[in-house]
Structure formats: structure tokens, C-alpha cells
Scaffold this active site. Structure first.
Site, PDB file in Angstrom:
ATOM      1  N   ARG A  13     -24.751  35.733 -23.955  1.00 39.96           N
ATOM      2  CA  ARG A  13     -25.258  34.760 -22.975  1.00 39.96           C
ATOM      3  C   ARG A  13     -24.127  33.819 -22.531  1.00 39.96           C
ATOM      4  O   ARG A  13     -23.633  33.920 -21.414  1.00 39.96           O
ATOM      5  CB  ARG A  13     -26.437  33.975 -23.589  1.00 39.96           C
ATOM      6  CG  ARG A  13     -27.244  33.156 -22.576  1.00 39.96           C
ATOM      7  CD  ARG A  13     -26.614  31.841 -22.156  1.00 39.96           C
ATOM      8  NE  ARG A  13     -26.315  30.944 -23.273  1.00 39.96           N
ATOM      9  CZ  ARG A  13     -25.673  29.790 -23.131  1.00 39.96           C
ATOM     10  NH1 ARG A  13     -25.256  29.396 -21.950  1.00 39.96           N
ATOM     11  NH2 ARG A  13     -25.413  29.046 -24.186  1.00 39.96           N
ATOM     12  N   ASP A  14     -23.677  32.948 -23.409  1.00 39.21           N
ATOM     13  CA  ASP A  14     -22.672  31.957 -22.985  1.00 39.21           C
ATOM     14  C   ASP A  14     -21.348  32.640 -22.665  1.00 39.21           C
ATOM     15  O   ASP A  14     -20.587  32.184 -21.822  1.00 39.21           O
ATOM     16  CB  ASP A  14     -22.474  30.905 -24.084  1.00 39.21           C
ATOM     17  CG  ASP A  14     -22.003  29.557 -23.537  1.00 39.21           C
ATOM     18  OD1 ASP A  14     -21.929  29.414 -22.301  1.00 39.21           O
ATOM     19  OD2 ASP A  14     -21.709  28.657 -24.333  1.00 39.21           O
ATOM     20  N   HIS A 205     -21.438  23.534 -31.281  1.00 38.12           N
ATOM     21  CA  HIS A 205     -21.234  24.529 -30.207  1.00 38.12           C
ATOM     22  C   HIS A 205     -19.956  24.104 -29.479  1.00 38.12           C
ATOM     23  O   HIS A 205     -19.984  23.258 -28.591  1.00 38.12           O
ATOM     24  CB  HIS A 205     -22.457  24.516 -29.275  1.00 38.12           C
ATOM     25  CG  HIS A 205     -22.358  25.423 -28.095  1.00 38.12           C
ATOM     26  ND1 HIS A 205     -23.096  26.590 -27.967  1.00 38.12           N
ATOM     27  CD2 HIS A 205     -21.633  25.351 -26.948  1.00 38.12           C
ATOM     28  CE1 HIS A 205     -22.827  27.169 -26.812  1.00 38.12           C
ATOM     29  NE2 HIS A 205     -21.941  26.425 -26.165  1.00 38.12           N
ATOM     30  N   HIS A 207     -16.494  24.715 -27.341  1.00 36.94           N
ATOM     31  CA  HIS A 207     -15.635  25.504 -26.460  1.00 36.94           C
ATOM     32  C   HIS A 207     -14.189  25.159 -26.823  1.00 36.94           C
ATOM     33  O   HIS A 207     -13.934  24.168 -27.530  1.00 36.94           O
ATOM     34  CB  HIS A 207     -15.975  25.192 -24.990  1.00 36.94           C
ATOM     35  CG  HIS A 207     -17.287  25.821 -24.577  1.00 36.94           C
ATOM     36  ND1 HIS A 207     -17.350  26.977 -23.829  1.00 36.94           N
ATOM     37  CD2 HIS A 207     -18.574  25.479 -24.833  1.00 36.94           C
ATOM     38  CE1 HIS A 207     -18.625  27.306 -23.641  1.00 36.94           C
ATOM     39  NE2 HIS A 207     -19.385  26.407 -24.242  1.00 36.94           N
ATOM     40  N   CYS A 238     -19.180  27.707 -18.549  1.00 35.51           N
ATOM     41  CA  CYS A 238     -20.341  27.463 -17.700  1.00 35.51           C
ATOM     42  C   CYS A 238     -19.839  27.205 -16.289  1.00 35.51           C
ATOM     43  O   CYS A 238     -18.922  26.406 -16.101  1.00 35.51           O
ATOM     44  CB  CYS A 238     -21.099  26.246 -18.240  1.00 35.51           C
ATOM     45  SG  CYS A 238     -22.437  25.716 -17.172  1.00 35.51           S
ATOM     46  N   ASN A 247     -16.029  29.901 -25.322  1.00 28.74           N
ATOM     47  CA  ASN A 247     -16.503  29.440 -26.630  1.00 28.74           C
ATOM     48  C   ASN A 247     -15.444  29.773 -27.667  1.00 28.74           C
ATOM     49  O   ASN A 247     -14.672  30.715 -27.501  1.00 28.74           O
ATOM     50  CB  ASN A 247     -17.782  30.200 -27.019  1.00 28.74           C
ATOM     51  CG  ASN A 247     -18.941  29.864 -26.127  1.00 28.74           C
ATOM     52  OD1 ASN A 247     -19.107  30.437 -25.067  1.00 28.74           O
ATOM     53  ND2 ASN A 247     -19.746  28.917 -26.547  1.00 28.74           N
TER      54      ASN A 247
HETATM   55  P1  HMG Z   1     -34.050  23.939  -8.842  1.00 26.34           P
HETATM   56  O1  HMG Z   1     -33.378  24.508  -7.634  1.00 26.34           O
HETATM   57  O2  HMG Z   1     -34.091  22.471  -9.002  1.00 26.34           O
HETATM   58  O3  HMG Z   1     -35.530  24.444  -9.107  1.00 26.34           O
HETATM   59  O4  HMG Z   1     -33.344  24.601 -10.108  1.00 26.34           O
HETATM   60  P2  HMG Z   1     -36.645  25.113  -8.282  1.00 26.34           P
HETATM   61  O5  HMG Z   1     -37.853  25.037  -9.136  1.00 26.34           O
HETATM   62  O6  HMG Z   1     -36.668  24.522  -6.888  1.00 26.34           O
HETATM   63  O7  HMG Z   1     -36.187  26.651  -8.185  1.00 26.34           O
HETATM   64  C1  HMG Z   1     -35.164  27.137  -7.332  1.00 26.34           C
HETATM   65  C2  HMG Z   1     -35.292  28.647  -7.211  1.00 26.34           C
HETATM   66  O8  HMG Z   1     -35.126  29.250  -8.501  1.00 26.34           O
HETATM   67  C3  HMG Z   1     -36.688  29.070  -6.742  1.00 26.34           C
HETATM   68  O9  HMG Z   1     -36.523  30.280  -6.051  1.00 26.34           O
HETATM   69  C4  HMG Z   1     -37.430  29.330  -8.024  1.00 26.34           C
HETATM   70  O10 HMG Z   1     -38.479  30.224  -7.882  1.00 26.34           O
HETATM   71  C5  HMG Z   1     -36.320  29.916  -8.887  1.00 26.34           C
HETATM   72  P3  HMG Z   1     -36.628  30.332  -4.435  1.00 26.34           P
HETATM   73  O11 HMG Z   1     -37.989  29.794  -4.130  1.00 26.34           O
HETATM   74  O12 HMG Z   1     -35.525  29.426  -3.938  1.00 26.34           O
HETATM   75  O13 HMG Z   1     -36.417  31.785  -4.130  1.00 26.34           O
HETATM   76  N1  HMG Z   1     -36.524  29.678 -10.324  1.00 26.34           N
HETATM   77  C6  HMG Z   1     -36.427  30.629 -11.269  1.00 26.34           C
HETATM   78  N2  HMG Z   1     -36.169  31.942 -11.190  1.00 26.34           N
HETATM   79  C7  HMG Z   1     -36.155  32.630 -12.361  1.00 26.34           C
HETATM   80  N3  HMG Z   1     -36.358  32.058 -13.570  1.00 26.34           N
HETATM   81  C8  HMG Z   1     -36.620  30.735 -13.672  1.00 26.34           C
HETATM   82  C9  HMG Z   1     -36.659  29.974 -12.487  1.00 26.34           C
HETATM   83  N4  HMG Z   1     -36.867  28.668 -12.240  1.00 26.34           N
HETATM   84  C10 HMG Z   1     -36.783  28.496 -10.926  1.00 26.34           C
HETATM   85  N5  HMG Z   1     -36.805  30.197 -14.868  1.00 26.34           N
HETATM   86  C11 HMG Z   1     -33.263  25.263 -12.412  1.00 26.34           C
HETATM   87  C12 HMG Z   1     -33.670  24.192 -11.433  1.00 26.34           C
HETATM   88  C13 HMG Z   1     -33.356  24.681 -13.808  1.00 26.34           C
HETATM   89  C14 HMG Z   1     -34.206  26.464 -12.287  1.00 26.34           C
HETATM   90  C15 HMG Z   1     -31.804  25.712 -12.076  1.00 26.34           C
HETATM   91  O14 HMG Z   1     -31.007  24.567 -11.992  1.00 26.34           O
HETATM   92  C16 HMG Z   1     -31.222  26.649 -13.092  1.00 26.34           C
HETATM   93  O15 HMG Z   1     -31.677  27.773 -13.223  1.00 26.34           O
HETATM   94  N6  HMG Z   1     -30.179  26.201 -13.821  1.00 26.34           N
HETATM   95  C17 HMG Z   1     -29.608  26.987 -14.881  1.00 26.34           C
HETATM   96  C18 HMG Z   1     -28.154  26.668 -15.033  1.00 26.34           C
HETATM   97  C19 HMG Z   1     -27.604  27.428 -16.207  1.00 26.34           C
HETATM   98  O16 HMG Z   1     -28.189  28.396 -16.674  1.00 26.34           O
HETATM   99  N7  HMG Z   1     -26.433  26.991 -16.707  1.00 26.34           N
HETATM  100  C20 HMG Z   1     -25.771  27.641 -17.789  1.00 26.34           C
HETATM  101  C21 HMG Z   1     -26.451  27.454 -19.105  1.00 26.34           C
HETATM  102  S1  HMG Z   1     -26.163  25.835 -19.841  1.00 26.34           S
HETATM  103  C22 HMG Z   1     -24.708  26.010 -20.680  1.00 26.34           C
HETATM  104  O17 HMG Z   1     -24.037  26.980 -20.508  1.00 26.34           O
HETATM  105  C23 HMG Z   1     -24.323  24.983 -21.697  1.00 26.34           C
HETATM  106  C24 HMG Z   1     -24.544  25.452 -23.135  1.00 26.34           C
HETATM  107  O18 HMG Z   1     -23.808  26.638 -23.395  1.00 26.34           O
HETATM  108  C25 HMG Z   1     -24.129  24.379 -24.138  1.00 26.34           C
HETATM  109  C26 HMG Z   1     -22.753  23.790 -23.842  1.00 26.34           C
HETATM  110  O19 HMG Z   1     -21.769  24.540 -23.797  1.00 26.34           O
HETATM  111  O20 HMG Z   1     -22.718  22.576 -23.646  1.00 26.34           O
HETATM  112  C27 HMG Z   1     -26.037  25.766 -23.391  1.00 26.34           C
HETATM  113 MG    MG Z   2     -21.661  26.664 -23.971  1.00 27.29          MG
END
Ligand code: HMG
Ligand code: MG
Length: 283
Positions: A13-14, A205, A207, A238, A247
């Protein structure tokens, strides 16, 4: 304190979410199936987020359908909202993770909401996941610094970690998202968080942008942390954390922990091969 340490594998995933090239489902499945033989208790394999935000994870359902599950391994997925949780339930994830931030800038950039709005959104997700019999992890990103706002106060990290813990997250994973933390920053942050959340429910966690991640693991061990996230081959990052690198590598954490006399239960040859497979996927 225990000499057993868990490495929580987050590579599929990450590690892969940041790759620009479309990685075929079968390559992801091959990596996960190989990792399944290494002795991990948890492998984070999927992310049910918006495909517009993270295209690389759009095939998460298909990946989870095709993997050969190994008994004793919990397969985990990120779920930012109820829709993500529904997908994770259909895909039979064993564990899900909600992911928040200690900084407003990263929260907005990564999940398009303020920190408090995100916590409000997570609360029913955690409750529904627990009802569905899943365990839940809570991530706090930017525990030392934010790519948009700079330094982050340890007490802010403690506040978010405590909220996620009270919601029902079994473990709080503390993310040095930018990979720039120094061991003294990690020590201060952990001291603040440990006042609010039992240390045996915390994970590091880290990086590795500036090459200090293994030292950050060591200082965390001194503070009592016994779970560390890592990615095979040191892949990752990310897209919403510009400038951050991968990571800390699973194989490097495993070697360091073993040298320090800790037991990880992992097969060194299997994770060495996984690192090669993961690196071969890099664009
Ligand atoms: P938004 O644009 O505010 O939300 O996004 P929305 O509800 O308006 O949805 C936008 C579009 O996404 C819509 O589609 C929804 O249907 C769809 P459209 O109508 O435009 O065609 N949608 C989805 N589709 C599939 N699955 C879902 C889903 N939800 C909405 N669950 C939202 C808000 C949270 C959805 C968006 O910002 C998002 O998906 N963000 C994810 C970002 C991400 O994954 N980042 C990487 C992971 S975090 C990370 O890496 C850090 C970590 O490793 C720890 C660290 O290192 O610190 C964990
Ligand atoms: Mg991370």
C-alpha cells in the site's frame, strides 16, 4: 520489556501508492503472496480511497480478491470514509485503517478536510468496522513536521492520537510523513503521546528521506514502542507529501532489530526476495 517486535508490512500500500506507472494486478498479488510467506502478522495490501486521488490503488478490490490468504496473517486496507469501509468489508479485509493528520495543511491536501472534520468522519467508520468484527488502526500523519506548515507540536499529535484511540482504534501508527524527523524529535513526540495512549498501542511509521529512520526506530524502542511499519525494498511515499521519500525498508529494520537482540519472527531470505520484487516494480 518484551524482546519481540512486530514489523507491520505496508509495502503493497504505502510502498506502491506513489508509483506513477500502472502496476499490473498480478505483480501486486505476486508481491503480497510472497510477503505472506515471510512471517508477518499484518500486511497492508489495499486502499479504498478515491481513484481520482490515488489512481494506483484503484484495483484494490481485485487485488484482495486474487491474493492467496495465509492463515495467521491479517490483510489490511485504508478506509477514509464509509464508502471505503463498505468496499473493505466486501473485499474481506481483516483490518482497516483510518488516517488523520496532526497538521491542518496535510489534512486538507491529503483527505480534503480539516483535522476536526476528519475525526468526525472517522468516528462512525471505526464504530461500523468494529461492529463488522474488524480491527481498526488509526494513523496520525505529520507527527514531527508537515510539508505545508513546518514543525508540528507534540501536544497536537497527542490530541489526535488520543481521539483515535478513544474512538476504538486498537493501535495508533505515528507517521513521520516527511521522513525528516530527528531522533530527539521522535523522543519528545512519543513522550507527549504516551501520556494519553498506552505505549503498547503505538506503532512507529517512519519514512527515510534524510536517512535517520533506523535511529528513529531505536529511540522508539527505548521509549517502549514494539511495532514498526516498514515497506519491502524501502519503496513508498505519499503524492500529497512533496519531497518525502520511501518508508524505512523492511529488510533494514529487520536486520537492525535482530542485531539489537529483538525477535521479529521474519524469514530473512523471504524478505530479501520481497525487496527485490518490490524494487523491480519501481517506475
Ligand atoms: P473529496 O473529493 O473531498 O470527497 O475526497 P468526495 O466525497 O467529494 O468524493 C470525490 C470523488 O471520489 C467522488 O467521485 C466520490 O464518489 C469518490 P465523483 O463523484 O467525483 O466521480 N469517492 C470514492 N471512491 C472510491 N472509494 C472511496 C471514495 N470516497 C469518495 N472511499 C477523499 C475525500 C477522502 C475521498 C479523498 O481525499 C481521498 O480519497 N483521499 C485519499 C488520499 C490518500 O489515499 N492518500 C495516501 C494515503 S495517506 C498516507 O500515505 C500517509 C500514511 O502512510 C502515514 C504517513 O506516512 O504519515 C498513512
Ligand atoms: Mg506513509
Amino acid at each position: 520489556m518484551s524482546r519481540c517486535v512486530e514489523i507491520y508490512e505496508v509495502g503493497p500500500r504505502d510502498g506502491l501508492q506513489n508509483e506513477k506507472r500502472r502496476i499490473p494486478v498480478e505483480d501486486k498479488v505476486a508481491l503480497i503472496d510472497h510477503l505472506g510467506r515471510a512471517g508477518f502478522r499484518h500486511i497492508e495490501v489495499a486502499s479504498f480511497v478515491s481513484p481520482k486521488w490515488i489512481p494506483q490503488m484503484a484495483d484494490s478490490g481485485e487485488v484482495m480478491k486474487r491474493i492467496a490468504r495465509v492463515e495467521g496473517v491479517a490483510y489490511a486496507a485504508l478506509t477514509p470514509n464509509m464508502r471505503g469501509l463498505e468496499s473493505a468489508i466486501s473485499a474481506q479485509a481483516d483490518e482497516v485503517a483510518v488516517f488523520g493528520s496532526a497538521s491542518e495543511g496535510f489534512s486538507k491536501a491529503n483527505i480534503n478536510s480539516s483535522v476536526d472534520e476528519s475525526l468526525k468522519r472517522f468516528s462512525p467508520v471505526v464504530a461500523a468496522a468494529v461492529d463488522a468484527g474488524m480491527s481498526v488502526r488509526g494513523y496520525v500523519s505529520c507527527v514531527v513536521s508537515c510539508p505545508y506548515e513546518g514543525p508540528v507540536e507534540p501536544k497536537q499529535v497527542a490530541r489526535i492520537a488520543e481521539r483515535l484511540y478513544q474512538m476504538g482504534c486498537r493501535e495508533i501508527s505515528l507517521g513521520d510523513t516527511t521522513g525528516r524527523a530527528l531522533p530527539e524529535n521522535i523522543a519528545k513526540m512519543l513522550d507527549a503521546v504516551a501520556e494519553r495512549v498506552p505505549v503498547d498501542q503505538l506503532a512507529g511509521h517512519y519514512h527515510d528521506t534524510t536517512g535517520r529512520a533506523l535511529e528513529n526506530v531505536e529511540v522508539s524502542l527505548e521509549k517502549g514502542v514494539r511495532v514498526f511499519d516498514a515497506a519491502a525494498g524501502g519503496l513508498g511515499g505519499c503524492p500529497y507529501a512533496p519531497g518525502a521519500s520511501g518508508n524505512v525498508a523492511t529488510e533494514a529494520v529487520n536486520d537492525r532489530l535482530t542485531a539489537l537482540g529483538y525477535e521479529t519472527g521474519l524469514n530473512r531470505d523471504v524478505i530479501a526476495k520481497a525487496a527485490l520484487m518490490a524494487r523491480a516494480m519501481r517506475a
